[in-house]
Write a protein that holds these residues in place. Structure first.
Motif, PDB file in Angstrom:
ATOM      1  N   LYS A  25       0.809  -1.203   0.000  1.00 56.09           N
ATOM      2  CA  LYS A  25       0.000   0.000   0.000  1.00 56.09           C
ATOM      3  C   LYS A  25       0.847   1.259   0.000  1.00 56.09           C
ATOM      4  N   HIS A  26       2.021   1.185   0.624  1.00 55.57           N
ATOM      5  CA  HIS A  26       2.866   2.367   0.730  1.00 55.57           C
ATOM      6  C   HIS A  26       4.315   1.943   0.945  1.00 55.57           C
ATOM      7  N   MET A  27       5.242   2.812   0.534  1.00 49.75           N
ATOM      8  CA  MET A  27       6.656   2.533   0.711  1.00 49.75           C
ATOM      9  C   MET A  27       7.348   3.743   1.330  1.00 49.75           C
ATOM     10  N   PHE A  28       8.252   3.469   2.244  1.00 51.47           N
ATOM     11  CA  PHE A  28       8.988   4.524   2.931  1.00 51.47           C
ATOM     12  C   PHE A  28      10.488   4.332   2.718  1.00 51.47           C
ATOM     13  N   GLN A  29      11.161   5.421   2.398  1.00 48.81           N
ATOM     14  CA  GLN A  29      12.608   5.410   2.199  1.00 48.81           C
ATOM     15  C   GLN A  29      13.296   5.790   3.504  1.00 48.81           C
ATOM     16  N   VAL A  30      14.103   4.888   4.039  1.00 44.74           N
ATOM     17  CA  VAL A  30      14.911   5.190   5.224  1.00 44.74           C
ATOM     18  C   VAL A  30      16.170   5.924   4.762  1.00 44.74           C
ATOM     19  N   MET A  31      16.470   7.044   5.410  1.00 37.06           N
ATOM     20  CA  MET A  31      17.581   7.899   4.996  1.00 37.06           C
ATOM     21  C   MET A  31      18.440   8.239   6.213  1.00 37.06           C
ATOM     22  N   TYR A  32      19.739   8.437   5.972  1.00 41.73           N
ATOM     23  CA  TYR A  32      20.656   8.801   7.050  1.00 41.73           C
ATOM     24  C   TYR A  32      21.564   9.938   6.609  1.00 41.73           C
ATOM     25  N   ARG A  33      21.999  10.689   7.603  1.00 41.29           N
ATOM     26  CA  ARG A  33      22.967  11.754   7.371  1.00 41.29           C
ATOM     27  C   ARG A  33      24.063  11.654   8.415  1.00 41.29           C
ATOM     28  N   ASP A  34      25.322  11.628   7.959  1.00 35.36           N
ATOM     29  CA  ASP A  34      26.443  11.668   8.895  1.00 35.36           C
ATOM     30  C   ASP A  34      26.472  13.035   9.564  1.00 35.36           C
ATOM     31  N   LEU A  35      26.819  13.056  10.848  1.00 34.74           N
ATOM     32  CA  LEU A  35      26.704  14.295  11.609  1.00 34.74           C
ATOM     33  C   LEU A  35      27.988  15.109  11.702  1.00 34.74           C
ATOM     34  N   GLU A  36      29.063  14.620  11.163  1.00 33.53           N
ATOM     35  CA  GLU A  36      30.281  15.422  11.161  1.00 33.53           C
ATOM     36  C   GLU A  36      30.037  16.701  10.360  1.00 33.53           C
ATOM     37  N   GLY A  37      30.356  17.823  10.938  1.00 32.56           N
ATOM     38  CA  GLY A  37      30.139  19.098  10.271  1.00 32.56           C
ATOM     39  C   GLY A  37      28.788  19.715  10.546  1.00 32.56           C
ATOM     40  N   SER A  38      28.056  19.169  11.532  1.00 30.77           N
ATOM     41  CA  SER A  38      26.726  19.706  11.858  1.00 30.77           C
ATOM     42  C   SER A  38      26.756  20.535  13.138  1.00 30.77           C
ATOM     43  N   GLU A  39      27.883  21.165  13.375  1.00 30.84           N
ATOM     44  CA  GLU A  39      28.042  21.900  14.629  1.00 30.84           C
ATOM     45  C   GLU A  39      27.211  23.176  14.682  1.00 30.84           C
ATOM     46  N   SER A  40      26.875  23.769  13.539  1.00 33.46           N
ATOM     47  CA  SER A  40      26.121  25.026  13.527  1.00 33.46           C
ATOM     48  C   SER A  40      24.679  24.768  13.118  1.00 33.46           C
ATOM     49  N   ARG A  41      23.761  25.617  13.609  1.00 35.91           N
ATOM     50  CA  ARG A  41      22.356  25.492  13.283  1.00 35.91           C
ATOM     51  C   ARG A  41      21.993  26.397  12.118  1.00 35.91           C
ATOM     52  N   GLY A  42      21.040  25.945  11.317  1.00 36.91           N
ATOM     53  CA  GLY A  42      20.601  26.718  10.173  1.00 36.91           C
ATOM     54  C   GLY A  42      19.643  27.818  10.578  1.00 36.91           C
ATOM     55  N   PRO A  43      19.230  28.641   9.626  1.00 35.58           N
ATOM     56  CA  PRO A  43      18.344  29.777   9.919  1.00 35.58           C
ATOM     57  C   PRO A  43      16.926  29.329  10.262  1.00 35.58           C
ATOM     58  N   VAL A  44      16.235  30.163  11.035  1.00 32.89           N
ATOM     59  CA  VAL A  44      14.840  29.930  11.401  1.00 32.89           C
ATOM     60  C   VAL A  44      13.989  30.937  10.630  1.00 32.89           C
ATOM     61  N   PRO A  45      12.889  30.500  10.013  1.00 30.97           N
ATOM     62  CA  PRO A  45      12.044  31.429   9.245  1.00 30.97           C
ATOM     63  C   PRO A  45      11.595  32.635  10.077  1.00 30.97           C
ATOM     64  N   GLU A  46      11.477  33.766   9.426  1.00 37.93           N
ATOM     65  CA  GLU A  46      11.067  34.985  10.113  1.00 37.93           C
ATOM     66  C   GLU A  46       9.690  34.807  10.756  1.00 37.93           C
ATOM     67  N   GLY A  47       9.574  35.300  11.965  1.00 36.64           N
ATOM     68  CA  GLY A  47       8.305  35.211  12.678  1.00 36.64           C
ATOM     69  C   GLY A  47       8.129  33.937  13.470  1.00 36.64           C
ATOM     70  N   LEU A  48       9.151  33.077  13.443  1.00 37.16           N
ATOM     71  CA  LEU A  48       9.091  31.814  14.175  1.00 37.16           C
ATOM     72  C   LEU A  48      10.307  31.683  15.092  1.00 37.16           C
ATOM     73  N   HIS A  49      10.191  30.841  16.105  1.00 31.31           N
ATOM     74  CA  HIS A  49      11.339  30.486  16.918  1.00 31.31           C
ATOM     75  C   HIS A  49      11.228  29.009  17.271  1.00 31.31           C
ATOM     76  N   VAL A  50      12.368  28.367  17.413  1.00 33.38           N
ATOM     77  CA  VAL A  50      12.421  26.929  17.673  1.00 33.38           C
ATOM     78  C   VAL A  50      12.775  26.700  19.134  1.00 33.38           C
ATOM     79  N   VAL A  51      11.957  25.884  19.819  1.00 37.23           N
ATOM     80  CA  VAL A  51      12.149  25.621  21.241  1.00 37.23           C
ATOM     81  C   VAL A  51      12.180  24.113  21.483  1.00 37.23           C
ATOM     82  N   PRO A  52      12.755  23.677  22.600  1.00 32.71           N
ATOM     83  CA  PRO A  52      12.706  22.245  22.945  1.00 32.71           C
ATOM     84  C   PRO A  52      11.262  21.775  23.068  1.00 32.71           C
ATOM     85  N   MET A  53      11.020  20.555  22.697  1.00 30.17           N
ATOM     86  CA  MET A  53       9.662  20.026  22.698  1.00 30.17           C
ATOM     87  C   MET A  53       9.048  20.009  24.096  1.00 30.17           C
ATOM     88  N   SER A  54       9.873  19.880  25.120  1.00 31.94           N
ATOM     89  CA  SER A  54       9.361  19.813  26.494  1.00 31.94           C
ATOM     90  C   SER A  54       8.664  21.101  26.922  1.00 31.94           C
TER      91      SER A  54
END
Length: 339
Positions: free
Chosen positions: A169-198
């Motif tokens: 009925k459906h197929m899902f692609q499992v994907m991975y990304r190596d984390l080396e070089g992910s030390e910095s965070r990308g931009p957040v859209p204007e008018g929004l802010h990102v917070v911990p889920m808790s």
């Protein structure tokens, strides 16, 4: 639509697989759990399963009808090997839009090719039909499904389901990304802010999750994804995008797949579910949340992060994740009999 009983045609009697297979079958009891855990882990290693069953999930098999959802589990016992096979049928009781039973089986490699899987699936199909009618009622007009996920590389199991009348009925692609070089965070859209889920009410998040996936072809999987995501939820890697007035624009719930750590000897994070509210799509919300998750997981020493993409997603999720550095790994197929 006609009632469940007329559509599903549950058999009057469903017997355990026959003794001619060389196994004795009975319902699972709590004292079986140690042997069941050993069987599941041996089989998942042999099959190189994409996802590994947690100790909690194994323990939950003993709850049966006492749990949050109707569940029946049987085991096949060999005279000289103990428990070598297991079959389960679980009703997704939390769903309100569909009547769904999930079937699952585990068979020791030395007992494959003898008809055990085919006989076990026959029992599961019959019990699933009975349990759906028992739980939802004979006259219930909800769409009904008997379903399971199968790793794409498990060709023998896929053939077994197809021969039994299931379709992919459906197929899902499992994907991975190596984390080396992910030390910095990308931009957040204007008018929004990102917070911990808790920092956000989980009841509100669940409501948004339901809205995000309301029009998804796999309605029957929506709450399953949510419940599965909560199993190994890791707050440090999970984020919510909020508007300036506190409206939830999107969420990214990541997990710590401890069983995979043990199986593969590698520390990794996994984004179990991610969603963007319709009004905020196409504005970079998903990218901002994935960026936050990868940054946080990197800070905690994870070597890679995974996610799965609906290959038929109308939001082109796979292309979005590729743009964020994720690479295709393997696939998972959702098989179903719909009535």
């Amino acid at each position: 639509m006609t009632g469940l009983a007329e559509r599903l045609k549950p058999p009057a009697l469903v017997s355990f697989p026959g003794s001619h297979l060389g196994l004795r079958w009975r319902s699972l009891i709590p004292s079986d759990l140690g042997a069941v855990a050993e069987l599941i882990r041996q089989v998942e290693k042999e099959d190189d399963a994409i996802f590994r069953t947690s100790s909690k999930e194994i323990a939950d098999l003993a709850l049966g009808q006492c749990g949050a959802a109707p569940l029946e589990v049987i085991v096949g016992i060999a005279q000289d090997q103990g428990i070598v096979a297991l079959g389960s049928v679980k009703i997704l009781a939390s769903l309100t839009e569909a009547a769904v039973a999930i079937v699952n089986a585990v068979i020791h490699p030395s007992w494959r090719g003898r008809g055990v899987g085919r006989s076990l699936l026959h029992w599961q199909d019959g019990r699933a039909r009975q349990m759906l009618v028992e739980y939802f009622g004979a006259d219930c007009e909800l769409p009904a499904s008997i379903a399971n996920w199968v790793d794409g590389h498990m060709t023998d199991r896929r053939r077994l389901y197809i021969a039994a009348g299931f379709y992919a009925k459906h197929m899902f692609q499992v994907m991975y990304r190596d984390l080396e070089g992910s030390e910095s965070r990308g931009p957040v859209p204007e008018g929004l802010h990102v917070v911990p889920m808790s920092e956000v009410s989980f009841s509100k998040l669940h409501h948004v999750h339901s809205e995000v996936f309301a029009d998804h072809p796999l309605t029957e999987a929506r709450d399953f994804w949510w419940e599965r995501a909560l199993e190994d939820y890791e707050d440090r890697w999970s984020f919510v995008a909020l508007s300036d007035d506190g409206e939830i624009a999107g969420y990214c719930m990541s997990g710590r797949p401890a069983e995979s750590w043990i199986a593969h000897g590698r520390l990794e994070a996994y984004i179990n579910t991610i969603g963007v509210a319709p009004a905020y799509r196409g504005k970079g919300v998903a990218s901002a949340m994935v960026s936050a998750a990868t940054h946080a997981a990197t800070q905690d020493g994870m070597s890679r992060i995974g996610i799965d993409a609906d290959i038929k997603s109308p939001t082109h999720a796979q292309a979005v994740y590729e743009h964020l550095g994720f690479l295709n790994d393997r696939t998972r197929v959702f098989y179903s009999i719909d009535q």
